[in-house]
Design an enzyme around this catalytic site. Structure first.
Site, PDB file in Angstrom:
ATOM      1  N   ILE A  95      10.783   9.996  -0.315  1.00 51.82           N
ATOM      2  CA  ILE A  95      11.104  10.562  -1.622  1.00 51.82           C
ATOM      3  C   ILE A  95      10.451  11.925  -1.794  1.00 51.82           C
ATOM      4  O   ILE A  95      11.050  12.839  -2.358  1.00 51.82           O
ATOM      5  CB  ILE A  95      10.675   9.581  -2.724  1.00 51.82           C
ATOM      6  CG1 ILE A  95      11.610   8.358  -2.714  1.00 51.82           C
ATOM      7  CG2 ILE A  95      10.690  10.241  -4.105  1.00 51.82           C
ATOM      8  CD1 ILE A  95      11.092   7.178  -3.474  1.00 51.82           C
ATOM      9  N   LYS A 144       0.089   0.955  -7.321  1.00 56.66           N
ATOM     10  CA  LYS A 144       1.063   1.789  -8.029  1.00 56.66           C
ATOM     11  C   LYS A 144       0.935   1.618  -9.543  1.00 56.66           C
ATOM     12  O   LYS A 144       1.115   2.575 -10.299  1.00 56.66           O
ATOM     13  CB  LYS A 144       2.485   1.456  -7.571  1.00 56.66           C
ATOM     14  CG  LYS A 144       2.741   1.684  -6.089  1.00 56.66           C
ATOM     15  CD  LYS A 144       2.443   3.105  -5.646  1.00 56.66           C
ATOM     16  CE  LYS A 144       3.485   4.090  -6.134  1.00 56.66           C
ATOM     17  NZ  LYS A 144       3.266   5.460  -5.586  1.00 56.66           N
ATOM     18  N   TYR A 147      -0.310  -3.493  -2.981  1.00 58.34           N
ATOM     19  CA  TYR A 147       0.478  -2.270  -3.111  1.00 58.34           C
ATOM     20  C   TYR A 147       0.979  -2.111  -4.542  1.00 58.34           C
ATOM     21  O   TYR A 147       0.841  -1.046  -5.153  1.00 58.34           O
ATOM     22  CB  TYR A 147       1.661  -2.276  -2.143  1.00 58.34           C
ATOM     23  CG  TYR A 147       2.625  -1.144  -2.406  1.00 58.34           C
ATOM     24  CD1 TYR A 147       2.324   0.155  -2.016  1.00 58.34           C
ATOM     25  CD2 TYR A 147       3.826  -1.371  -3.089  1.00 58.34           C
ATOM     26  CE1 TYR A 147       3.192   1.206  -2.294  1.00 58.34           C
ATOM     27  CE2 TYR A 147       4.697  -0.331  -3.361  1.00 58.34           C
ATOM     28  CZ  TYR A 147       4.376   0.958  -2.959  1.00 58.34           C
ATOM     29  OH  TYR A 147       5.235   1.994  -3.253  1.00 58.34           O
TER      30      TYR A 147
END
Length: 316
Positions: free
Chosen positions: A32, A185, A181
């Protein structure tokens, strides 16, 4: 639908010009981050790719130049897992201002064992959250010197279903890679919203905005060899999932809008229009667990202690 969306239509393929502006993207050499860099380079801005791997950054810059005529891109040696290196990295930019920083770089591990950064922090929390938290204090003067500086934190749709364990932020007691994870985030996103609240509190002109890519898969992503190659077979197998999710080129759209759109406001969350998973970017309702003031205060204090940062992160 947000008031921004009602006033006018944002065209992801016809972005507003940004000549004279300078944008830094962490992890801009792949995924991204790469597509955000490619799209922003097409506006005429100077785009700096923050990457610890010079060879991968060179490949990404060559690819961007081959797709964007006249692209002005450069590399910044940046390792978010090494907190002591961040000030030197930002100093090497040798700029008098910075219009936006996109906090995109991230590590995602699928399997044990638990790994740590050189500073002794759990790798995903240490890179994805602590690295960006600590980085903020160094470009702060450059962002404040811009007419309308922005910090855009790229979170994840996975953070919606997670909750922080403030007693075990680094998963020392219970390490499950996918959950760790998602929580890293979530920590990033909580930080992004809390940062904007604190910026408003000191009267800063800098905005903090949070974005997420929705569902972004490699199999639906256009090839950019050698940065990324999607084979015809992979693309064919990925077509059914394209009804629900999208490629990483489209996953970059919310972050790019958060950087460029003059009507974006601090403290907003931008994501894909269709169920938060695919489509053009829109302003979303922020989930309450991402803006809980008590959680944010404790996360901020713990992050500052772990990263040994200025409590104000350079903004006064």
């Amino acid at each position: 639908m947000s008031s921004v969306s009602r006033r006018r239509t944002w065209n992801v393929h016809r972005l507003p010009p940004a000549e004279g502006r300078i944008f830094l993207i962490t992890g801009g050499n792949a995924g991204i981050g790469y597509f955000a860099a490619e799209q922003l380079a097409a506006t005429g801005a100077v785009v700096v790719l923050g990457s610890r791997d010079a060879a991968k950054a060179d490949a990404a810059m060559a690819s961007i130049r081959s797709h964007v005529a006249g692209a002005n891109v450069r590399h910044l040696q940046l390792d978010l897992a090494d907190l002591s290196s961040l000030k030197t990295a930002v100093d090497s930019l040798d700029l008098d201002h910075l219009d936006a920083v996109v906090y995109n770089a991230g590590v995602a591990l699928d399997d044990p064992p638990r790994r740590e950064t050189e500073d002794g922090h759990e790798l995903m929390f240490g890179t994805n959250h602590l690295g960006h938290f600590a980085l903020t204090q160094w470009p702060a003067p450059l962002l404040s010197a811009a007419p309308a500086g922005r910090i855009v934190t790229v979170g994840s749709f996975a953070a919606r279903s997670e909750r922080l364990d403030l007693g075990d932020l680094q998963s020392a007691r219970d390490y499950r890679p996918k959950r760790t994870y998602g929580r890293s985030k979530l920590a990033q996103m909580c930080f992004g919203f809390e940062l904007d609240r604190r910026l408003r509190g000191v009267g800063s002109t800098v905005l903090s905005v949070v974005a997420h890519p929705g569902g972004a898969l490699d199999s639906l992503t256009p090839s950019r060899p050698p940065v990324h190659v999607t084979t015809p077979g992979e693309r064919l197998r990925g077509l059914p999932t394209g009804l629900l999710v999208q490629g990483k080129d489209a996953g970059a759209w919310p972050a790019v809008r958060a950087v460029l759109d003059p009507e974006v406001r601090g403290g907003q969350l931008w994501g894909p229009r269709v169920f938060g998973l695919r489509g053009t970017p829109r302003c979303e309702t922020v989930p309450s667990h991402m803006t809980d003031p008590a959680v944010a205060a404790r996360l901020w204090a713990a992050s500052g202690e772990l990263a040994d940062t200025d409590p104000h992160l350079g903004f006064r």
